[in-house]
Design a protein around this motif. Sequence first.
Motif, mmCIF file in Angstrom:
data_model
loop_
_atom_site.group_PDB
_atom_site.id
_atom_site.type_symbol
_atom_site.label_atom_id
_atom_site.label_comp_id
_atom_site.label_asym_id
_atom_site.label_seq_id
_atom_site.Cartn_x
_atom_site.Cartn_y
_atom_site.Cartn_z
ATOM 1 N N ARG A 57 0.831 -1.209 0.000
ATOM 2 C CA ARG A 57 0.000 0.000 0.000
ATOM 3 C C ARG A 57 0.862 1.254 0.000
ATOM 4 N NH1 ARG A 57 -3.250 -0.818 5.173
ATOM 5 N NH2 ARG A 57 -4.160 1.226 4.691
ATOM 6 N N ALA A 58 1.940 1.237 0.795
ATOM 7 C CA ALA A 58 2.837 2.399 0.849
ATOM 8 C C ALA A 58 3.557 2.600 -0.481
ATOM 9 C CB ALA A 58 3.844 2.227 1.978
ATOM 10 N N LEU A 59 4.016 1.504 -1.070
ATOM 11 C CA LEU A 59 4.694 1.612 -2.361
ATOM 12 C C LEU A 59 3.766 2.176 -3.427
ATOM 13 C CD1 LEU A 59 6.736 -1.722 -2.426
ATOM 14 C CD2 LEU A 59 7.590 0.583 -1.950
ATOM 15 N N ARG A 60 2.499 1.791 -3.364
ATOM 16 C CA ARG A 60 1.545 2.341 -4.328
ATOM 17 C C ARG A 60 1.432 3.861 -4.188
ATOM 18 N NH1 ARG A 60 -1.390 -2.125 -3.140
ATOM 19 N NH2 ARG A 60 -1.295 -3.686 -4.800
ATOM 20 N N GLN A 61 1.347 4.338 -2.948
ATOM 21 C CA GLN A 61 1.228 5.775 -2.750
ATOM 22 C C GLN A 61 2.476 6.501 -3.260
ATOM 23 O OE1 GLN A 61 -1.662 6.938 -2.021
ATOM 24 N NE2 GLN A 61 -2.455 4.891 -1.552
ATOM 25 N N LEU A 62 3.638 5.912 -3.051
ATOM 26 C CA LEU A 62 4.862 6.497 -3.593
ATOM 27 C C LEU A 62 4.815 6.529 -5.114
ATOM 28 C CD1 LEU A 62 7.438 4.803 -1.193
ATOM 29 C CD2 LEU A 62 6.929 7.251 -1.299
ATOM 30 N N GLY A 63 4.284 5.455 -5.700
ATOM 31 C CA GLY A 63 4.143 5.414 -7.151
ATOM 32 C C GLY A 63 3.176 6.459 -7.664
ATOM 33 N N TYR A 64 2.039 6.603 -6.993
ATOM 34 C CA TYR A 64 1.045 7.592 -7.424
ATOM 35 C C TYR A 64 1.616 9.009 -7.391
ATOM 36 C CZ TYR A 64 -2.341 3.798 -6.554
ATOM 37 O OH TYR A 64 -3.028 2.606 -6.550
ATOM 38 N N ASP A 65 2.513 9.275 -6.438
ATOM 39 C CA ASP A 65 3.087 10.611 -6.296
ATOM 40 C C ASP A 65 4.221 10.883 -7.286
ATOM 41 O OD1 ASP A 65 1.380 11.246 -4.244
ATOM 42 O OD2 ASP A 65 2.823 10.873 -2.642
ATOM 43 N N SER A 66 4.739 9.856 -7.932
ATOM 44 C CA SER A 66 5.929 10.000 -8.770
ATOM 45 C C SER A 66 5.599 10.629 -10.120
ATOM 46 C CB SER A 66 6.580 8.630 -8.988
ATOM 47 O OG SER A 66 7.707 8.741 -9.839
ATOM 48 N N VAL A 67 6.381 11.632 -10.523
ATOM 49 C CA VAL A 67 6.234 12.189 -11.873
ATOM 50 C C VAL A 67 7.111 11.430 -12.860
ATOM 51 C CG1 VAL A 67 5.649 14.480 -11.032
ATOM 52 C CG2 VAL A 67 8.043 13.949 -11.553
ATOM 53 N N SER A 68 8.068 10.668 -12.358
ATOM 54 C CA SER A 68 8.880 9.821 -13.234
ATOM 55 C C SER A 68 8.171 8.487 -13.420
ATOM 56 C CB SER A 68 10.255 9.556 -12.614
ATOM 57 O OG SER A 68 10.909 8.503 -13.314
ATOM 58 N N PRO A 69 7.853 8.121 -14.664
ATOM 59 C CA PRO A 69 7.233 6.812 -14.856
ATOM 60 C C PRO A 69 8.148 5.666 -14.457
ATOM 61 C CG PRO A 69 7.822 7.777 -16.962
ATOM 62 C CD PRO A 69 8.022 8.840 -15.922
ATOM 63 N N ASN A 70 9.470 5.884 -14.514
ATOM 64 C CA ASN A 70 10.384 4.852 -14.044
ATOM 65 C C ASN A 70 10.117 4.532 -12.576
ATOM 66 O OD1 ASN A 70 11.569 4.950 -16.551
ATOM 67 N ND2 ASN A 70 13.426 5.985 -15.879
ATOM 68 N N GLY A 71 10.038 5.590 -11.760
ATOM 69 C CA GLY A 71 9.752 5.386 -10.349
ATOM 70 C C GLY A 71 8.352 4.872 -10.123
ATOM 71 N N ARG A 72 7.367 5.476 -10.780
ATOM 72 C CA ARG A 72 5.986 5.030 -10.625
ATOM 73 C C ARG A 72 5.852 3.552 -10.954
ATOM 74 N NH1 ARG A 72 0.422 6.787 -11.088
ATOM 75 N NH2 ARG A 72 -0.781 5.166 -12.150
ATOM 76 N N ASN A 73 6.349 3.155 -12.112
ATOM 77 C CA ASN A 73 6.210 1.762 -12.534
ATOM 78 C C ASN A 73 6.895 0.806 -11.569
ATOM 79 O OD1 ASN A 73 4.769 2.546 -14.821
ATOM 80 N ND2 ASN A 73 6.567 2.567 -16.137
ATOM 81 N N TYR A 74 8.101 1.189 -11.115
ATOM 82 C CA TYR A 74 8.842 0.292 -10.220
ATOM 83 C C TYR A 74 8.095 0.116 -8.900
ATOM 84 C CZ TYR A 74 13.182 -2.242 -9.303
ATOM 85 O OH TYR A 74 14.101 -3.232 -9.088
ATOM 86 N N TYR A 75 7.610 1.215 -8.336
ATOM 87 C CA TYR A 75 6.846 1.123 -7.093
ATOM 88 C C TYR A 75 5.597 0.256 -7.278
ATOM 89 C CZ TYR A 75 9.338 5.023 -4.742
ATOM 90 O OH TYR A 75 10.260 5.824 -4.131
ATOM 91 N N LEU A 76 4.821 0.534 -8.322
ATOM 92 C CA LEU A 76 3.553 -0.174 -8.513
ATOM 93 C C LEU A 76 3.776 -1.644 -8.855
ATOM 94 C CD1 LEU A 76 1.356 2.443 -10.434
ATOM 95 C CD2 LEU A 76 1.581 2.052 -7.973
ATOM 96 N N GLN A 77 4.800 -1.907 -9.657
ATOM 97 C CA GLN A 77 5.081 -3.298 -10.018
ATOM 98 C C GLN A 77 5.488 -4.100 -8.779
ATOM 99 O OE1 GLN A 77 5.391 -4.584 -13.418
ATOM 100 N NE2 GLN A 77 5.928 -6.621 -12.700
ATOM 101 N N ARG A 78 6.351 -3.515 -7.957
ATOM 102 C CA ARG A 78 6.783 -4.231 -6.746
ATOM 103 C C ARG A 78 5.605 -4.428 -5.798
ATOM 104 N NH1 ARG A 78 8.612 -8.249 -4.520
ATOM 105 N NH2 ARG A 78 9.520 -7.995 -2.445
ATOM 106 N N ALA A 79 4.706 -3.439 -5.705
ATOM 107 C CA ALA A 79 3.509 -3.594 -4.878
ATOM 108 C C ALA A 79 2.659 -4.753 -5.383
ATOM 109 C CB ALA A 79 2.698 -2.302 -4.878
ATOM 110 N N ALA A 80 2.509 -4.845 -6.698
ATOM 111 C CA ALA A 80 1.730 -5.941 -7.279
ATOM 112 C C ALA A 80 2.382 -7.286 -7.001
ATOM 113 C CB ALA A 80 1.562 -5.728 -8.785
ATOM 114 N N GLU A 81 3.706 -7.334 -6.996
ATOM 115 C CA GLU A 81 4.412 -8.578 -6.668
ATOM 116 C C GLU A 81 4.132 -8.985 -5.222
ATOM 117 O OE1 GLU A 81 8.567 -8.168 -7.581
ATOM 118 O OE2 GLU A 81 8.149 -7.309 -9.544
ATOM 119 N N LEU A 82 4.166 -8.016 -4.310
ATOM 120 C CA LEU A 82 3.900 -8.322 -2.905
ATOM 121 C C LEU A 82 2.477 -8.826 -2.704
ATOM 122 C CD1 LEU A 82 5.676 -5.270 -1.239
ATOM 123 C CD2 LEU A 82 6.356 -7.672 -1.014
ATOM 124 N N ASP A 83 1.552 -8.307 -3.506
ATOM 125 C CA ASP A 83 0.152 -8.735 -3.424
ATOM 126 C C ASP A 83 -0.131 -9.981 -4.258
ATOM 127 O OD1 ASP A 83 -0.600 -6.777 -1.664
ATOM 128 O OD2 ASP A 83 -1.322 -5.385 -3.192
#
Length: 571
Positions: free
Chosen positions: A420-446
Motif C-alpha cells: 500500500r505504501a509503495l503504491r502511494q509512492l508510485g502515485y506521487d511520482s512524476v517519473s514513470p520509471n519510479g511510478r512503474n517500479y513502485y507499482l510493479q513491486r507492490a503488485a508482486e507483494l500482493d
Amino acid sequence: MIRAIVLAASLAGAAHAQEPGPRIAPSLAAHTAEFAPPKVYEPAPGVFSAVGYGIANSIMVVGKTGVVIIDTTDSLEEAKKVWAEFAPRAGGKPVVAIIYTHNHNDHINGAAGFPLAKGGKVIAHETLLREAAKWNGVAAPAIAARAARMYGVFLPKGTPDGFVNVGIGPYLSAFGGGGAGGFIAPNVTFKDRLELTLGGERFVLEHAPGETEDQILVWMPARKILFPGDNVYKAFPNLYTIRGTSYRDPVQWAASVDRMRALRPEVLVPSHTRPIVGAPAIMGTLTNYRDAIRFTHDQAVRWMNAGLSPDEIVEKVRLPAHLAADPFLFEHYGTVEWSVRSVVTGYMGWFGGDPATLSFDAPDVRAKEIVALAGGAAPALAQAQAAYDQGRWKWTAELAGHVGRADPALKPQADALQARALRQLGYDSVSPNGRNYYLQRAAELDKKAPGWAQIVGARQGGAQAAGLPAAAIVATFPVRLNAEKAAQVERAMGLKLTGEGDWTIGVRRGVAETSSGVAAEVPLVVAATKADWVGAVASPAALQAALTSGKVKLEKGSPADLAAFLDLFRG
C-alpha cells in the motif's frame, strides 16, 4: 496477548483511516500526448520520424537514390508497423543502410523489419556489440527483471492505479533482454568519425558518448539536420537508470551536447520524443539540457568534496528555477536525486564515508534489531500503520519491510502494508520509471504480478542473445556457475560453435574459467551453431530436444555427462 491487542488496534486504525485513492501525477498524464497516438512526423523534406511505435523512434531519410533508417525501435513487431507507415513515403527506393545510434535494445531490435537491400550497410560504433553483450549477456537476468519493473511490463493498462507511459515513449514492446528480436549485427563500424554518402545524401557520424559509451550522433551538414540519438529527449536525462547501468559520465555527456550546439542545427530529430524545428528553439533546448547535466554533476561533486554523504547531498541539489521550468527537463524519465547518487558513486564507489556503514549486519539480523527497538513485531507493524495514516509512505515501506523479514507470522500483513505504501509512492511520482517500479513491486507483494524468478523465466532473450558475438555468450558461463554445487567439482567441456570458434569451459572447485580452443584431453565436447546452442541451454527439455534432433552434437562424452555439466550452471 499484548501482541494481539496491538495488532488489532493497528488494524482497527487502518479500517478508520481515509485510504488515498489511485492517482496519476498531472504532468505525467499530460506527457503521454508527446507520443500518443503514434504518428509519423516530417520535420524536413524527406525526413520522417515515427514517434509512439514502441518506446523508441525509428527515423527514415529518403535520399536521392535510397533510404536510410536510423534506429529500428524495440521489436520486430513494432518495426513492421513502422515500415508499413514508411514504405509509401519511401517512393519505392531501396533501404541502403541502417544506422544504430547505440546498443540499447529499443534501437537495434527491429532491424529485420526493414527490407535492407542486398549489400546494404548496417552501421554502428565499433563498441556496440561489446556494450550490447553486457546487457544481453552476463547481466541479462538482473537487467531484465529490473527493466520489467521499471517499464511496468505487468501493470494493468488504462487505469489510474496502473501503467501510464515510460517517459520517453508510450510503452515497451519487447520485454526485458530482447523479446521478438530482429537484430542484425553491424557490418560497418568506426571509432571516432565516419563520413559517407548513403542514398545520395552526405552523412557525418561521430562518436558522442553520453547515455551510453557507444552513442553516436548523425549529422547531415548540407541540410543542418542533427540526429542526437539518446543524448537529448523531452525529459530530464537518465544520468542513472534504476534498471541498472554502468556509470554514465555526465561530463562526457555534456561535452557531447556542446559539440551538437557547435554544429548549430536547424532540425533536431531525437530517437525519443518529437522533432524540433528552428535554430533558436534547438539552441535553447540544447543549452539548457547541457546546463542541467553539468549543474547536477558539479553541485553533487561540490557537496561531496565538502564531506556530505550521498543521502545528505540529494537534499541539497535542486535545479535552478529556469532549468526546472523547462519542459525538456521535467523529471519524466531520469531524476535529479538518482543522478546525484550516481555521480557520487561514480567518483567514490559504494562507501558513503560513514565507518558505521563499512560492514552491516545481514538484512534479516538488522530487521530483527530494528523491530526489537519498537518492542516487537506487532508494535513495529502498528508504527508502520500509523506512519501510513500520516502519509509517511517512505518510512511505512521501510519499516513494514523490516517486520516482514523479522517475523514470518506477520509477513503477510507487513507485505500488504508495504504494498500500500509503495503504491502511494508510485502515485506521487512524476517519473514513470519510479511510478512503474513502485507499482510493479507492490503488485508482486500482493501476488498480482510475477516476482523476480518468474520475470527472469519469462524473459524472451534467446533471439537477442543469438545476435551477440559467440565470445559474449561463452562469457556468461562463469557468472552462471552455481558455486555451491560446484564446490568440489573439477570438470571441463569443449564447445564448438560452427563458424564462430571453439572454447573450453572449465570448472575448478567453485570457479569457472573459459579459454579459446579445445584441448585434446577434454572428456566432453559438444558442437552446434550459435543459435541452436542458445536455444538448447534454455532448459533441460530444450537440451534433450536439441540432442535428439541433432541440432546439438556430442563429439565426446554422453548426454548424461553434458546434462550434469550444464546443471552446474543452474540454480
